[in-house]
Design a protein around this motif. Structure first.
Motif, PDB file in Angstrom:
ATOM      1  N   PHE A 131      85.268  21.948  69.124  1.00 51.94           N
ATOM      2  CA  PHE A 131      85.160  23.013  68.049  1.00 51.94           C
ATOM      3  C   PHE A 131      86.080  23.446  67.039  1.00 51.94           C
ATOM      4  O   PHE A 131      87.380  23.926  68.150  1.00 51.94           O
ATOM      5  N   ASP A 132      86.547  23.475  66.434  1.00 55.45           N
ATOM      6  CA  ASP A 132      87.050  23.950  65.255  1.00 55.45           C
ATOM      7  C   ASP A 132      86.999  25.727  65.815  1.00 55.45           C
ATOM      8  O   ASP A 132      85.837  25.939  66.104  1.00 55.45           O
ATOM      9  N   VAL A 133      87.161  26.541  64.949  1.00 56.63           N
ATOM     10  CA  VAL A 133      86.750  28.156  64.993  1.00 56.63           C
ATOM     11  C   VAL A 133      86.860  28.917  63.661  1.00 56.63           C
ATOM     12  O   VAL A 133      85.401  29.291  63.101  1.00 56.63           O
ATOM     13  N   TYR A 134      88.170  28.363  63.204  1.00 57.72           N
ATOM     14  CA  TYR A 134      87.516  29.578  61.392  1.00 57.72           C
ATOM     15  C   TYR A 134      86.929  28.507  60.313  1.00 57.72           C
ATOM     16  O   TYR A 134      87.521  27.521  60.731  1.00 57.72           O
ATOM     17  N   SER A 135      85.977  28.827  59.495  1.00 59.26           N
ATOM     18  CA  SER A 135      84.858  28.588  58.873  1.00 59.26           C
ATOM     19  C   SER A 135      84.769  27.152  59.637  1.00 59.26           C
ATOM     20  O   SER A 135      83.978  26.428  58.868  1.00 59.26           O
ATOM     21  N   THR A 136      84.273  26.960  60.682  1.00 58.86           N
ATOM     22  CA  THR A 136      83.221  26.168  61.783  1.00 58.86           C
ATOM     23  C   THR A 136      82.698  27.068  62.660  1.00 58.86           C
ATOM     24  O   THR A 136      81.069  27.601  61.509  1.00 58.86           O
ATOM     25  N   LEU A 137      82.859  27.447  63.688  1.00 57.15           N
ATOM     26  CA  LEU A 137      82.257  28.071  64.315  1.00 57.15           C
ATOM     27  C   LEU A 137      81.609  30.256  63.803  1.00 57.15           C
ATOM     28  O   LEU A 137      80.107  30.143  63.544  1.00 57.15           O
ATOM     29  N   LEU A 138      82.800  30.402  62.997  1.00 59.20           N
ATOM     30  CA  LEU A 138      83.157  31.976  62.366  1.00 59.20           C
ATOM     31  C   LEU A 138      82.791  30.706  61.067  1.00 59.20           C
ATOM     32  O   LEU A 138      83.713  30.405  60.721  1.00 59.20           O
ATOM     33  N   GLU A 139      81.823  31.337  60.482  1.00 64.63           N
ATOM     34  CA  GLU A 139      82.138  31.426  58.997  1.00 64.63           C
ATOM     35  C   GLU A 139      82.799  32.948  58.406  1.00 64.63           C
ATOM     36  O   GLU A 139      82.713  33.719  58.934  1.00 64.63           O
ATOM     37  N   VAL A 140      83.609  32.623  57.554  1.00 66.42           N
ATOM     38  CA  VAL A 140      84.550  33.307  57.191  1.00 66.42           C
ATOM     39  C   VAL A 140      84.101  34.312  55.835  1.00 66.42           C
ATOM     40  O   VAL A 140      84.080  33.111  54.731  1.00 66.42           O
ATOM     41  N   GLY A 141      83.902  35.069  55.907  1.00 62.32           N
ATOM     42  CA  GLY A 141      83.071  35.891  53.626  1.00 62.32           C
ATOM     43  C   GLY A 141      84.114  36.819  53.927  1.00 62.32           C
ATOM     44  O   GLY A 141      85.588  37.101  54.069  1.00 62.32           O
ATOM     45  N   PRO A 142      84.663  37.606  52.323  1.00 59.18           N
ATOM     46  CA  PRO A 142      85.562  37.855  51.493  1.00 59.18           C
ATOM     47  C   PRO A 142      85.120  39.778  52.502  1.00 59.18           C
ATOM     48  O   PRO A 142      85.102  40.075  53.567  1.00 59.18           O
ATOM     49  N   PRO A 143      86.581  40.624  52.260  1.00 64.06           N
ATOM     50  CA  PRO A 143      87.075  42.181  53.207  1.00 64.06           C
ATOM     51  C   PRO A 143      86.415  42.636  53.056  1.00 64.06           C
ATOM     52  O   PRO A 143      85.543  42.577  51.958  1.00 64.06           O
ATOM     53  N   PRO A 144      86.031  43.700  54.164  1.00 65.85           N
ATOM     54  CA  PRO A 144      85.262  44.290  53.950  1.00 65.85           C
ATOM     55  C   PRO A 144      85.448  46.139  53.523  1.00 65.85           C
ATOM     56  O   PRO A 144      86.876  45.929  52.530  1.00 65.85           O
ATOM     57  N   SER A 145      84.342  46.448  52.409  1.00 71.03           N
ATOM     58  CA  SER A 145      84.395  47.058  51.398  1.00 71.03           C
ATOM     59  C   SER A 145      85.349  48.284  51.163  1.00 71.03           C
ATOM     60  O   SER A 145      85.940  49.455  50.491  1.00 71.03           O
ATOM     61  N   ASP A 146      85.299  48.633  52.609  1.00 65.40           N
ATOM     62  CA  ASP A 146      86.458  49.658  52.999  1.00 65.40           C
ATOM     63  C   ASP A 146      87.522  49.336  53.356  1.00 65.40           C
ATOM     64  O   ASP A 146      88.102  50.654  54.317  1.00 65.40           O
ATOM     65  N   ALA A 147      87.968  48.582  52.876  1.00 62.65           N
ATOM     66  CA  ALA A 147      89.204  47.795  53.234  1.00 62.65           C
ATOM     67  C   ALA A 147      90.095  48.778  53.292  1.00 62.65           C
ATOM     68  O   ALA A 147      91.110  49.711  54.281  1.00 62.65           O
ATOM     69  N   ALA A 148      90.565  49.711  52.309  1.00 59.97           N
ATOM     70  CA  ALA A 148      91.738  50.582  51.846  1.00 59.97           C
ATOM     71  C   ALA A 148      91.513  51.827  52.310  1.00 59.97           C
ATOM     72  O   ALA A 148      92.240  51.804  52.917  1.00 59.97           O
TER      73      ALA A 148
END
Length: 242
Positions: A8-25
């Motif tokens: 398996f690949d990891v990113y966007s395969t085993l792990l779904e990649v979403g947007p940054p958290p809203s409180d990133a700043a």
């Protein structure tokens, strides 16, 4: 064709990649106050640009020495851009780096992926990973798996390629040559291996060049060798030894 092992690949395969958290700043600010007892010396965009420049320098150096697909050591990049970080104890430095990387995106293991992994584990099918990664990738994957009561244990260490440990990355053919050799020592031929990934260039095409079977994870749209996790599980059930 029977499937005797799955990589398996990891990113966007085993792990779904979403947007940054809203409180990133706000978390960026607290990250420095917690670990370096002061405000950030630069903004997130400025930090990203400086890291990109450091990475480009490392890539140029490696390519001049014949490494077509080099991998960088992320902690050394961050410490170059933030020298104060290098003075922290290793454990705290690693925590800073882990917390920082979480500001750039959110990750989750899809429920359907957990279902497929559980089924493969029960069947005793050898599992491996081929990931362009850093040390924090293992922790991210461990935490995502733990949400479903899973661990990294089913992934055989000899069938795992983590680019940060090797200094080069996919789609370098050495990645797939090495794994093909290790699988052969288990009596598993290339045609018995299934590569599961999201990218044609990094995962699917180089795996096919070594005569592996492939499955491209896509959000929608089925095909004989592409589609969502639910379709992959159907193929696995039809293609693994009974």
């Amino acid at each position: 064709m029977k499937i005797q092992a799955v990589i398996f690949d990891v990113y966007s395969t085993l792990l779904e990649v979403g947007p940054p958290p809203s409180d990133a700043a706000g978390r960026w600010q607290r990250l420095f106050e917690t670990h370096l007892q002061g405000p950030p010396p630069m903004g997130r965009s400025e930090f990203s640009i400086a890291c990109s420049q450091a990475i480009a320098t490392r890539h140029t150096w490696a390519r001049s020495r014949g490494i077509a697909w080099p991998e960088i050591d992320w902690p050394s990049v961050v410490c170059e851009v933030l020298p104060a970080l290098g003075r922290l104890p290793v454990v705290e430095r690693e925590e800073f780096i882990y917390e920082h990387i979480q500001l750039g995106r959110t990750l989750r293991l899809p429920t359907e992926a957990a279902t497929a992994l559980n089924w493969l584990r029960r069947q005793g099918i050898p599992l491996g990973i081929a990931s362009n990664s850093q040390a924090y990738t293992l922790r991210e994957l461990e935490e995502a798996l733990a949400a479903y009561g899973l661990t990294l244990e089913p992934f055989s260490s000899d069938l795992c390629f983590w680019s940060f440990r090797q200094g080069f990355s996919k789609p370098d053919p050495h990645v797939f040559h090495s794994l093909t050799h290790r699988l052969a020592t288990r009596g598993i031929p290339p045609t018995g291996v299934l590569m599961v990934g999201d990218r044609l260039d990094n995962d699917i095409q180089p795996a096919r060049a070594f005569d592996w079977q492939t499955w491209q994870i896509t959000a929608s749209g089925d095909g004989p060798d592409r589609g969502p996790w639910s379709s992959l599980l159907e193929r696995l059930k039809a293609s693994t030894p009974s």
